[in-house]
Structure formats: structure tokens, C-alpha cells
Design a protein around this motif. Structure first.
Motif, PDB file in Angstrom:
ATOM      1  N   GLY A   1      21.098  36.960  12.989  1.00  0.00           N
ATOM      2  CA  GLY A   1      21.004  37.790  14.191  1.00  0.00           C
ATOM      3  C   GLY A   1      22.202  37.510  15.084  1.00  0.00           C
ATOM      4  O   GLY A   1      23.062  36.692  14.767  1.00  0.00           O
ATOM      5  N   PRO A   2      22.263  38.174  16.250  1.00  0.00           N
ATOM      6  CA  PRO A   2      23.414  38.019  17.136  1.00  0.00           C
ATOM      7  C   PRO A   2      23.378  36.684  17.878  1.00  0.00           C
ATOM      8  O   PRO A   2      22.301  36.131  18.107  1.00  0.00           O
ATOM      9  CB  PRO A   2      23.221  39.169  18.137  1.00  0.00           C
ATOM     10  N   SER A   3      24.544  36.181  18.243  1.00  0.00           N
ATOM     11  CA  SER A   3      24.565  34.955  19.050  1.00  0.00           C
ATOM     12  C   SER A   3      25.712  34.992  20.041  1.00  0.00           C
ATOM     13  O   SER A   3      26.690  35.719  19.866  1.00  0.00           O
ATOM     14  CB  SER A   3      24.667  33.713  18.158  1.00  0.00           C
ATOM     15  N   LEU A   4      25.541  34.216  21.109  1.00  0.00           N
ATOM     16  CA  LEU A   4      26.569  34.066  22.134  1.00  0.00           C
ATOM     17  C   LEU A   4      26.818  32.582  22.281  1.00  0.00           C
ATOM     18  O   LEU A   4      25.875  31.786  22.377  1.00  0.00           O
ATOM     19  CB  LEU A   4      26.101  34.665  23.464  1.00  0.00           C
ATOM     20  N   MET A   5      28.099  32.212  22.289  1.00  0.00           N
ATOM     21  CA  MET A   5      28.440  30.797  22.220  1.00  0.00           C
ATOM     22  C   MET A   5      29.425  30.434  23.314  1.00  0.00           C
ATOM     23  O   MET A   5      30.348  31.193  23.590  1.00  0.00           O
ATOM     24  CB  MET A   5      29.093  30.590  20.858  1.00  0.00           C
ATOM     25  N   ILE A   6      29.231  29.274  23.926  1.00  0.00           N
ATOM     26  CA  ILE A   6      30.202  28.813  24.927  1.00  0.00           C
ATOM     27  C   ILE A   6      30.581  27.366  24.652  1.00  0.00           C
ATOM     28  O   ILE A   6      29.731  26.546  24.287  1.00  0.00           O
ATOM     29  CB  ILE A   6      29.669  28.982  26.373  1.00  0.00           C
ATOM     30  N   VAL A   7      31.858  27.069  24.813  1.00  0.00           N
ATOM     31  CA  VAL A   7      32.340  25.691  24.717  1.00  0.00           C
ATOM     32  C   VAL A   7      32.228  25.101  26.120  1.00  0.00           C
ATOM     33  O   VAL A   7      32.871  25.590  27.051  1.00  0.00           O
ATOM     34  CB  VAL A   7      33.815  25.647  24.252  1.00  0.00           C
ATOM     35  N   THR A   8      31.396  24.081  26.289  1.00  0.00           N
ATOM     36  CA  THR A   8      31.237  23.511  27.630  1.00  0.00           C
ATOM     37  C   THR A   8      32.124  22.286  27.836  1.00  0.00           C
ATOM     38  O   THR A   8      32.330  21.861  28.971  1.00  0.00           O
ATOM     39  CB  THR A   8      29.779  23.103  27.903  1.00  0.00           C
ATOM     40  N   LYS A   9      32.623  21.703  26.736  1.00  0.00           N
ATOM     41  CA  LYS A   9      33.440  20.492  26.851  1.00  0.00           C
ATOM     42  C   LYS A   9      34.353  20.379  25.643  1.00  0.00           C
ATOM     43  O   LYS A   9      33.942  20.722  24.534  1.00  0.00           O
ATOM     44  CB  LYS A   9      32.514  19.272  26.848  1.00  0.00           C
ATOM     45  N   GLY A  10      35.542  19.841  25.852  1.00  0.00           N
ATOM     46  CA  GLY A  10      36.424  19.482  24.752  1.00  0.00           C
ATOM     47  C   GLY A  10      37.150  20.661  24.141  1.00  0.00           C
ATOM     48  O   GLY A  10      37.218  21.754  24.720  1.00  0.00           O
TER      49      GLY A  10
ATOM     50  N   THR B   1      40.708  31.388  11.478  1.00  0.00           N
ATOM     51  CA  THR B   1      40.472  30.237  12.352  1.00  0.00           C
ATOM     52  C   THR B   1      40.644  30.655  13.811  1.00  0.00           C
ATOM     53  O   THR B   1      41.559  31.400  14.148  1.00  0.00           O
ATOM     54  CB  THR B   1      41.458  29.098  12.030  1.00  0.00           C
ATOM     55  N   VAL B   2      39.747  30.158  14.650  1.00  0.00           N
ATOM     56  CA  VAL B   2      39.800  30.484  16.069  1.00  0.00           C
ATOM     57  C   VAL B   2      39.903  29.191  16.860  1.00  0.00           C
ATOM     58  O   VAL B   2      39.238  28.201  16.533  1.00  0.00           O
ATOM     59  CB  VAL B   2      38.513  31.234  16.494  1.00  0.00           C
ATOM     60  N   GLU B   3      40.723  29.181  17.876  1.00  0.00           N
ATOM     61  CA  GLU B   3      40.869  27.994  18.713  1.00  0.00           C
ATOM     62  C   GLU B   3      39.682  27.909  19.684  1.00  0.00           C
ATOM     63  O   GLU B   3      39.259  28.912  20.253  1.00  0.00           O
ATOM     64  CB  GLU B   3      42.172  28.129  19.502  1.00  0.00           C
ATOM     65  N   LEU B   4      39.155  26.703  19.856  1.00  0.00           N
ATOM     66  CA  LEU B   4      38.065  26.496  20.807  1.00  0.00           C
ATOM     67  C   LEU B   4      38.557  25.651  21.964  1.00  0.00           C
ATOM     68  O   LEU B   4      39.152  24.596  21.757  1.00  0.00           O
ATOM     69  CB  LEU B   4      36.891  25.778  20.137  1.00  0.00           C
ATOM     70  N   LYS B   5      38.327  26.125  23.170  1.00  0.00           N
ATOM     71  CA  LYS B   5      38.689  25.352  24.362  1.00  0.00           C
ATOM     72  C   LYS B   5      37.564  25.469  25.359  1.00  0.00           C
ATOM     73  O   LYS B   5      36.825  26.465  25.347  1.00  0.00           O
ATOM     74  CB  LYS B   5      39.951  25.929  25.004  1.00  0.00           C
ATOM     75  N   GLU B   6      37.479  24.487  26.242  1.00  0.00           N
ATOM     76  CA  GLU B   6      36.474  24.511  27.292  1.00  0.00           C
ATOM     77  C   GLU B   6      36.450  25.881  27.979  1.00  0.00           C
ATOM     78  O   GLU B   6      37.499  26.404  28.356  1.00  0.00           O
ATOM     79  CB  GLU B   6      36.842  23.433  28.312  1.00  0.00           C
ATOM     80  N   GLY B   7      35.259  26.450  28.133  1.00  0.00           N
ATOM     81  CA  GLY B   7      35.114  27.719  28.835  1.00  0.00           C
ATOM     82  C   GLY B   7      35.218  28.945  27.945  1.00  0.00           C
ATOM     83  O   GLY B   7      34.891  30.042  28.379  1.00  0.00           O
ATOM     84  N   PHE B   8      35.663  28.776  26.691  1.00  0.00           N
ATOM     85  CA  PHE B   8      35.779  29.950  25.811  1.00  0.00           C
ATOM     86  C   PHE B   8      34.379  30.417  25.414  1.00  0.00           C
ATOM     87  O   PHE B   8      33.504  29.613  25.090  1.00  0.00           O
ATOM     88  CB  PHE B   8      36.586  29.612  24.551  1.00  0.00           C
TER      89      PHE B   8
END
Ligand SMILES: [Zn+2]
Length: 403
Positions: A350-359, A370-377
Motif C-alpha cells: 500500500g502507499p506510504s509516507l516517509m520522513i528522515v528525522t535524523k542523520g 539510489t536516493v540520497e537521504l537527509k534530515e527533513g527529506f
């Protein structure tokens, strides 16, 4: 696959209870999206919203397209089960909240009441849906949730200043509690402030299991004045709790709650209906009659308000926990990785929403994208995509989903 994972630009709100400028985690995370306008230190930042809710929707960062429109064009991304039940939509609404003042004392109507209120006043109650919610602490998180045990409340109301709010002395049940709650909410400003003063002159030891009540009344009075009816309802009737990072509560539909101070991830069924009766200017309060009628009496102690965190089988390396409330609209995964650690999320249907809260780190999908992950993304992830997470320095990710 390339269109199943998209980075989002989200909206932020500036309610007066939000933390100011850079001290707000909601503002910090919101401002990290590339192209953000940056934080204005003179403003309060209360909430960042992720998803498709019409009054504060998210947009695709790459094209500026409205996420809701995007999903209408690509309904396969939400998966069959969600499509059958809710259409090409995201049935939940995750938010980051940062507040240094209590949010209004509130309940969210259940499905029946929401439908009725929406019919009567569609402008004020924009949704026919219910709004059960969970709140996960990112910092120390103070809140009021649900009712104290009846026996504790009954003891408290034997205190002299509180006798005037109880009409019967026979048995004390949930209907008595409803009456007490309504009479606290209906008390005129003078009576409220006099009651608070009288309570503060009583030794703490006489408050039974809640000796903190006089100090708490002092703190609440500083925020909203000593004549706000919410002060009495929260301090006397509700469970006052302090959660540490990672702890969580579940607030069922129609359940009384007021968040007091902290930074949290909140997730709710997709609705914005609320009935307020305290911790807000009198003009913004809804009818005590309506509030009193809608009240339910679950939970009835602090322990049963807590939502336990469990290992999730979506994480292949055992580094993912899940907060799963007893409702069908959503659950929230939390993946916390130390430096050099890895995790894989199995495909979610199913659908999802994701947030990077740290690191920071990176996320790989099938097809070697490949996708870069940063705080706030923040990302929308469509159904059926496995995700590999890696990090050099550590990473914390929250991911709300339905399937
Ligand atoms: Zn709420």
C-alpha cells in the motif's frame, strides 16, 4: 519503478502554540527540503503535514505537481487493497508537531458524529471521516490523554473546593464523570479561578496519587490564564503523562486529549475535524453540550493510553519497529540505524509516507535507483517497492503506511 518513489515538498503551519523559529523541530525538518524558503525566527512553527489533505497538501519536489493529482493519474501506486477501500488516496495524514504551549483540549468525532456534524455544518466540519490518532515522542513529550481511573477522580472530588461540581454522592460512574466534566467546562471564569486558588492552598499530600496537581495548575494558568476551564479538566480528570523519545500514545476517536509540550510524529486517519473546549480563547470553543455528548471513556488510565512499540517483520535486519494502533487506516514504522548499519524494508502492499528525522544515508530500490537521504527529506513510496537503507553516520526514519 522510477515513479513509485518521489520526494515531496510539504506545507507548514504557524499556530500560536508552535515553538518559535529554529527551536521548532517541525520548522527545522520542513526547512531542509531543497528550495525551502527558510525559517523566520519571528514566527511560530507548529505543524508540518505530509500527504494529500486538501488544506495543506504536499507536492512533488521535482515537478511541483500536487501529490493527490499524481496519485489520481497513477492509482496503481496505492495498491489494490487501499484502492478498493479508499480510492486513489492516502487514508492517513502524518505530521511533525512542535509545541511549547498546550494545544486546545479536544476530541475528534467518531464516524457517526462526523457524518452528522458534516451534514449540519460542512464548513466547520469538513470531513465525514473519524480521526483516531497516534503521537510518537521525538523529545520529552508532556500530554494529557484519556481519563484517570474513576476511583482516583472520586477521591479528588471529595476535596472541599471540588464538592460544588458533583451533584450526586451515591455512585461515581462514567455518567457522573460526564456530568463533572460538563460542570467544570460550564463553570464561569470567576468560579474557575477561585477553585484553582482554593486547590493551591491545600497541601500536596491531600491530592492522593496526583500530588503534582497544584504545580500543574500553576503552569497551566500561566499559559491560558487562571480562568480557563481546560485547566481544571486536564489537571483533575485526565492522565498527565511525560513520554520519552520513542514512546507513543494511541488516541481513539472521541477520546479526550491535550498535548502540552514537546516534539512528536503524529499520524491520524485522514480528517481535520475537531471539537475544542479549553486552552483556547472562549470565542473559539465549541459547545460544551456537544463535547459532553461526544465523550467516550476509553482509555481510563495512563497505562492503557500507551501504544506499545513492537519489532516489525517489514524490517529484514531486525532494526525496524512498528507502532500499530487497532485501526485499519495506518501503522507507523520506525527504523533507527547506527553508523555503518543497514536495513531493508520488505515491499509494502500500500502507499506510504516517509520522513528522515535524523542523520543521513541512502536508499536503494530495485533497478539500482539510489536516493540520497537527509534530515527533513520526505518521500511518498508507492506499493510493492523494497527499500535498502545504508548510512555512514546514523539515520532515523519514520514511515507511515496502509495496506
Ligand atoms: Zn487531536
Amino acid at each position: 519503478m522510477a515513479d513509485a518513489v518521489v520526494q515531496l515538498r510539504c506545507g507548514v503551519k504557524n499556530d500560536p502554540w508552535g515553538k518559535k523559529g529554529k527551536s521548532s523541530l517541525a520548522a527545522q525538518l520542513w526547512s531542509k527540503t531543497p528550495g525551502s524558503e527558510g525559517i523566520d525566527d519571528s514566527k511560530t512553527y507548529s505543524e508540518m503535514w505530509m500527504g494529500t489533505y486538501p488544506s495543506n497538501p504536499s507536492y512533488l519536489l521535482s515537478t511541483g505537481e500536487h501529490l493527490g493529482e499524481y496519485l489520481k493519474k497513477k492509482p496503481q501506486l496505492v495498491g489494490k487493497s487501499v484502492l478498493d477501500r479508499w480510492g486513489a488516496e492516502i487514508p492517513f495524514l502524518p505530521k511533525i508537531l512542535s509545541f511549547s504551549k498546550a494545544l486546545p483540549l479536544q476530541i475528534h468525532p467518531d464516524l457517526d458524529l462526523a457524518a452528522k456534524l458534516h451534514k449540519e455544518d460542512p464548513k466547520k466540519y469538513g470531513d465525514t471521516n473519524h480521526k483516531p490518532e497516534i503521537a510518537i515522542a521525538l523529545s520529552n513529550f508532556e500530554l494529557f490523554a484519556g481519563w484517570k481511573p474513576l476511583s482516583d477522580i472520586q477521591e479528588l472530588f471529595k476535596l472541599k473546593p471540588l464538592e460544588r461540581f458533583v451533584s450526586s454522592h451515591t455512585k461515581f460512574d462514567d455518567e457522573t464523570l460526564r456530568q463533572v466534566c460538563k460542570s467544570l467546562l460550564n463553570a464561569d471564569p470567576k468560579t474557575v479561578s477561585a477553585t484553582i486558588k482554593e486547590l493551591q492552598s491545600i497541601p500536596e499530600s491531600q491530592f492522593g496519587r496526583d500530588p503534582y496537581i497544584p504545580v500543574l495548575l500553576e503552569r497551566l494558568s500561566k499559559q491560558f490564564g487562571d480562568n480557563d476551564n481546560g485547566n481544571l479538566v486536564a489537571a483533575l480528570l485526565m492522565n498527565y503523562m511525560t513520554l520519552g523519545p520513542g514512546d507513543s500514545v494511541f488516541v481513539p476517536a472521541d477520546s479526550i486529549h491535550a498535548y502540552f509540550e514537546g516534539d512528536i510524529v503524529e499520524c491520524m486517519a485522514r480528517s481535520d475535524n475537531v471539537i475544542n473546549t479549553g486552552f483556547c480563547p472562549a470565542a473559539e470553543r465549541d459547545s460544551v453540550e456537544l463535547f459532553g455528548q461526544a465523550l467516550t471513556f476509553v482509555p481510563h488510565d495512563a497505562q492503557s493510553a500507551l501504544l506499545p512499540r513492537r519489532k516489525s517483520d517489514k524490517g529484514m535486519n531486525g532494526k525496524t519497529d512498528v507502532y500499530a494502533p487497532p485501526i485499519s487506516e495506518f501503522a507507523v514504522l520506525c527504523t533507527c540505524l547506527g553508523a555503518g548499519e543497514k536495513e531493508t524494508h520488505k515491499a509494502i502492499l500500500g502507499p506510504s509516507l516517509m520522513i528522515v528525522t535524523k542523520g543521513c544515508g541512502s536508499m536503494m530500490m530495485p533497478g539500482d535507483q539510489t536516493v540520497e537521504l537527509k534530515e527533513g527529506f520526505v518521500f511518498f513510496v508507492g506499493q510493492g517497492v523494497a527499500l535498502d537503507f545504508t548510512t555512514d553516520k546514523g539515520l532515523a526514519v519514520y514511515r507511515a503506511y496502509a495496506e
